[in-house]
Design a protein around this motif. Structure first.
Motif, short mmCIF file in Angstrom:
data_model
loop_
_atom_site.label_atom_id
_atom_site.label_comp_id
_atom_site.label_asym_id
_atom_site.label_seq_id
_atom_site.Cartn_x
_atom_site.Cartn_y
_atom_site.Cartn_z
N LEU A 1 0.82 -1.21 0.00
CA LEU A 1 0.00 0.00 0.00
C LEU A 1 0.85 1.26 0.00
CD1 LEU A 1 -2.65 -1.10 2.65
CD2 LEU A 1 -2.76 -1.33 0.17
N ASP A 2 2.17 1.06 0.06
CA ASP A 2 3.09 2.20 0.04
C ASP A 2 2.83 3.14 1.21
OD1 ASP A 2 4.05 4.82 -2.34
OD2 ASP A 2 5.23 3.59 -0.96
N VAL A 3 2.73 2.53 2.38
CA VAL A 3 2.58 3.32 3.60
C VAL A 3 3.57 2.79 4.62
CG1 VAL A 3 0.14 3.83 3.18
CG2 VAL A 3 0.78 1.80 4.51
N GLU A 4 3.65 3.48 5.76
CA GLU A 4 4.53 3.04 6.83
C GLU A 4 3.88 1.89 7.61
OE1 GLU A 4 7.32 5.45 5.56
OE2 GLU A 4 7.59 4.23 7.36
N ILE A 5 4.75 1.12 8.25
CA ILE A 5 4.23 0.02 9.06
C ILE A 5 3.32 0.53 10.16
CG2 ILE A 5 4.91 -1.74 10.74
CD1 ILE A 5 7.21 -2.47 9.03
N GLY A 6 3.72 1.65 10.78
CA GLY A 6 2.89 2.23 11.83
C GLY A 6 1.49 2.57 11.32
N THR A 7 1.43 3.03 10.11
CA THR A 7 0.13 3.35 9.51
C THR A 7 -0.70 2.09 9.35
OG1 THR A 7 1.16 5.17 8.30
CG2 THR A 7 -0.99 4.41 7.52
N VAL A 8 -0.05 1.02 8.93
CA VAL A 8 -0.76 -0.27 8.79
C VAL A 8 -1.34 -0.69 10.13
CG1 VAL A 8 -0.46 -2.72 8.28
CG2 VAL A 8 0.62 -1.02 6.82
N LYS A 9 -0.54 -0.59 11.15
CA LYS A 9 -0.99 -1.05 12.47
C LYS A 9 -2.13 -0.18 12.99
CE LYS A 9 3.30 -3.24 13.98
NZ LYS A 9 4.33 -3.31 15.03
N SER A 10 -2.02 1.12 12.79
CA SER A 10 -3.08 1.98 13.32
C SER A 10 -4.38 1.76 12.55
CB SER A 10 -2.66 3.44 13.27
OG SER A 10 -2.48 3.87 11.94
N ARG A 11 -4.29 1.58 11.25
CA ARG A 11 -5.50 1.32 10.47
C ARG A 11 -6.11 -0.02 10.87
NH1 ARG A 11 -3.69 3.02 4.25
NH2 ARG A 11 -3.43 5.24 4.67
N LEU A 12 -5.24 -0.99 11.13
CA LEU A 12 -5.73 -2.31 11.51
C LEU A 12 -6.45 -2.23 12.85
CD1 LEU A 12 -5.83 -5.32 10.80
CD2 LEU A 12 -3.67 -5.58 12.01
N ALA A 13 -5.87 -1.48 13.76
CA ALA A 13 -6.50 -1.36 15.08
C ALA A 13 -7.88 -0.72 14.96
CB ALA A 13 -5.61 -0.53 16.00
N ARG A 14 -7.96 0.33 14.17
CA ARG A 14 -9.26 1.00 14.01
C ARG A 14 -10.25 0.08 13.30
NH1 ARG A 14 -5.99 5.60 12.89
NH2 ARG A 14 -6.25 5.33 10.65
N ALA A 15 -9.76 -0.66 12.34
CA ALA A 15 -10.64 -1.57 11.60
C ALA A 15 -11.19 -2.65 12.52
CB ALA A 15 -9.90 -2.20 10.43
#
Lengths: 199, 501
Positions: free
Chosen positions: A160-174
């Protein structure tokens, strides 16, 4: 086919991959047979709520792009073949999600939706689908890739061409949104779910 | 694929207790591969790239006055179309549209997805949608109750596509070389377009040159002026059965005609050569074994003990001989059923009894059929055995996949642990769990941490190596074992806590 089942399915051996890269039609068929389930499942889930024919169009388009780009795929590169193929499918699905949605499009009935024989599992399936369809696209993608395709954070981030932290935060919200949505829809089925806890 | 979860790093928002697997997709559509391959036979409009934002189509018009005339003449009714900038999701009874970016248009119950540069005119009459697709690519989704008739314009006889309850993609373009073959003047050729339609779902009727054909899903049809509909996916007649007829090239010069004849002859000759080659290979008989990489063959192994150690007498003989390390290699072949076809010694260990024991042990191994291009094939590979002579616990290892840490350890001064772990991840993701386990076990001889042990346990379970799984799982802290145990259960390996150190 679950992610675990897909992993234990017959792998695409290196010989077949090389032949597919050279344009061998039989090898193409083997490649498509090997990956059609995860690709179809990925696009189907990402496009939750969209018309079914769009899913099939995109699955075809995904494999066409895979086969055309396959000669340039490096098996020794940073991405595995599976991740590379899912990346192509994900990007196509994202392009589709970003297209203006026509008001005449009607959500297809879900695969397990049968009002006359609704079992608990089918109710749960319907509820999950509805909750996922309501997720914003960034959260939906991360959730599906992580929960249904067992991809690592780094793989998702690269895809997705994003940072790992972004992945984790999106996952948490999801996950939070999904849990809350399920609790609202089928409280009896998810009774006992407290706050977040280690899995 | 993802490694075991480090709970300390896991994002908040657990879904524990929710069976997400309840939400399962339907099976992929049948004949997916056939449809994909049919589309692959179409001439690619551009180089294959990974999905990106759509690039605006560039028209392949010839430069200069000819192009100007052609462009102007495409506008059949002689008006200049302005570019619209917004979608018209709910179409009026009639209208026209030129898209500058991807757009969607609802026509009755049907949908048109326009690529940038596509141009449409339509008339809606109840459930009948009459469309003049002037140029560009449009993906049509036609409702069951609607009838879509696409007229691509041009001189009579008309070329049309008629669809109902179908999904198809229609591309209207101009090809000046075909124009020459068609034999029209430039001006009138500008009003002629080449139409290619790909049918995804449902049936479509294509009419051209006075003939109508039904186009099935997965098929592609070309509508060329004054010719019947062309289906490129149809099988080619064998050269010896094809009647001797001149190429169709209306208006072509004699030189061009001769060039076409020459090209056809060369193609026929190449086809005959390839057929002869295939026949020769077939005559050699089925089942010529293919030599494959040891890791690939080992991935197909489903049973048997890889650790074939010398008996006590042989060990004493090895010690007396002062042999620090002995190596033997054997060629193993399996047939299309996965049964052992042959075990042939390539390099002796130097000890007859051990050679015989290795051969007996290998013949007890079991494999599932090895697939090449999706079909079982006989294959051979080489298996090496390395035995380290030592009074301490050592086991014979076979390469591949996984020598135990005490056998043939790597030189940790030069061994790249991170690279090995990355390779292991790739092997595992590609389905070669045994090879992945071998790499991780080798890496563990140089570096040890919890993550590596967890991965080793995961790979061991995937490789159905319960013994190794138990061994390495014992190195994983108890609070972190649950996900591994669960994953191993999914692989059919039950590691009760009593079994794990």
């Amino acid at each position: 086919m679950t992610a675990a089942a897909a992993r234990t399915a017959e792998p695409l051996d290196e010989l077949t991959l090389r032949r597919a890269q050279r344009g061998d039609e039989q090898a193409w068929r083997a490649l498509i047979a090997r990956f059609q389930h995860p690709v179809h499942a990925l696009i189907w889930r990402l496009l939750a709520g969209r018309a079914r024919h769009r899913v099939e169009d995109l699955v075809q388009e995904s494999f066409v792009r895979v086969l055309r780009a396959l000669p340039q795929f490096d098996p020794a590169g940073p991405a595995t073949l599976s991740t590379w193929i899912l990346t192509i499918a994900t990007r196509l699905a994202l392009n589709e999600l970003r297209r203006p949605e026509a008001s005449t499009l009607v959500a297809e009935p879900l695969a397990h939706e049968r009002a006359d024989h609704a079992t608990e599992r089918q109710r749960l399936a319907t509820a999950i689908a509805a909750c996922v369809a309501e997720l914003p696209e960034p959260q939906r993608v991360v959730l599906v890739l992580r929960e249904y395709h067992d991809l690592e954070y780094q793989e998702i981030a690269s895809m997705l061409d994003v940072e790992i932290g972004t992945v984790k935060s999106r996952l948490a919200r999801a996950r939070t949104a999904l849990r809350d949505g399920l609790r609202a829809r089928i409280p009896d089925a998810v009774r006992g779910l407290g706050g977040p806890h280690a899995r | 694929m993802r490694d075991d979860r480090d709970d300390r790093d896991e994002p908040d928002g657990s879904l524990s207790g929710i069976d997400l697997t309840a939400w399962q997709p339907p099976a992929p559509p049948p004949e997916l591969a056939a449809r994909v391959i049919a589309r692959m036979r179409e001439p690619a409009p551009a180089a294959a790239v990974e999905p990106q934002e759509r690039r605006p189509r560039r028209w392949g018009w010839a430069a200069g006055a000819t192009a100007s005339v052609a462009i102007a003449a495409v506008v059949v009714v002689g008006r200049t179309w302005g570019l619209t900038h917004g979608p018209a999701p709910d179409a009026d009874a009639h209208g026209e549209l030129v898209s500058v970016r991807p757009q969607q248009l609802a026509l009755g119950g049907s949908i048109a997805d326009l690529d940038p540069g596509a141009e449409l005119r339509w008339v809606l009459e109840g459930h009948r949608i009459s469309v003049h697709q002037v140029r560009g690519t449009v993906r049509w989704t036609v409702a069951d109750e609607d009838t879509l008739v696409i007229d691509t314009g041009g001189p009579a006889p008309t070329r049309t596509l008629e669809a109902s309850g179908a999904s198809l993609r229609v591309e209207v373009s101009m090809n000046l070389s075909d124009v020459r073959l068609v034999g029209l003047t430039t001006a009138s050729a500008a009003a002629v377009a080449l139409v290619t339609a790909v049918v995804y779902q449902g049936h479509v009727r294509a009419t051209s040159g006075g003939q109508t054909v039904n186009v099935a899903p997965g098929a592609t049809v070309k509508l060329v002026p004054q010719r019947p509909p062309q289906l490129p996916a149809e099988p080619v007649e064998p050269a010896d059965q094809r009647p001797d007829r001149p190429p169709v090239a209306v208006g072509a010069s004699p030189d061009e005609l001769q060039q076409l004849r020459d090209r056809l002859q060369a193609a026929d000759a190449e086809l005959a050569r390839l057929r002869a080659e295939v026949a020769a290979r077939t005559a050699q008989g089925p089942g010529r074994p293919i030599t494959i990489e040891p890791a690939a063959l080992d991935a197909a192994r489903v049973g048997g003990d890889r650790n074939i150690v010398p008996d006590d007498d042989t060990r004493r003989a090895i010690d007396r001989a002062g042999a620090g390390k002995i190596v033997g290699s054997f060629k193993l072949c399996i047939d299309t059923t996965g049964a052992i076809a042959s075990v042939t010694m390539q390099t002796s260990t130097g000890f007859d009894a051990y050679d015989r024991k290795i051969e007996r042990g290998m013949r007890s191994w079991t494999y599932r059929p090895f697939l090449v291009d999706g079909k079982p094939a006989p294959v051979c590979s080489e298996v090496s055995f390395v035995y380290m002579s030592d009074a301490a616990e050592r086991r014979t290892s076979s390469r591949p996949p996984r020598p135990p840490p005490t056998a043939s350890p790597p030189d940790c001064g030069t061994f790249n642990v991170e690279d090995a772990m990355a390779q292991a991840q790739n092997q595992y993701a590609a389905g070669f769990a045994k090879a992945a386990l071998s790499l991780v076990m080798k890496a563990l001889t140089c570096k040890q941490d919890v993550k590596m042990y967890r991965l080793a346990a995961l790979y061991a379970c995937a490789a159905h190596d319960a013994a190794t799984a138990r061994q390495v799982l014992g190195k994983v802290p108890v609070p972190l074992r649950a996900p591994i145990l669960q994953r191993c259960q999914q692989e059919g390996i039950d590691l009760s806590s009593a079994d794990v150190p």
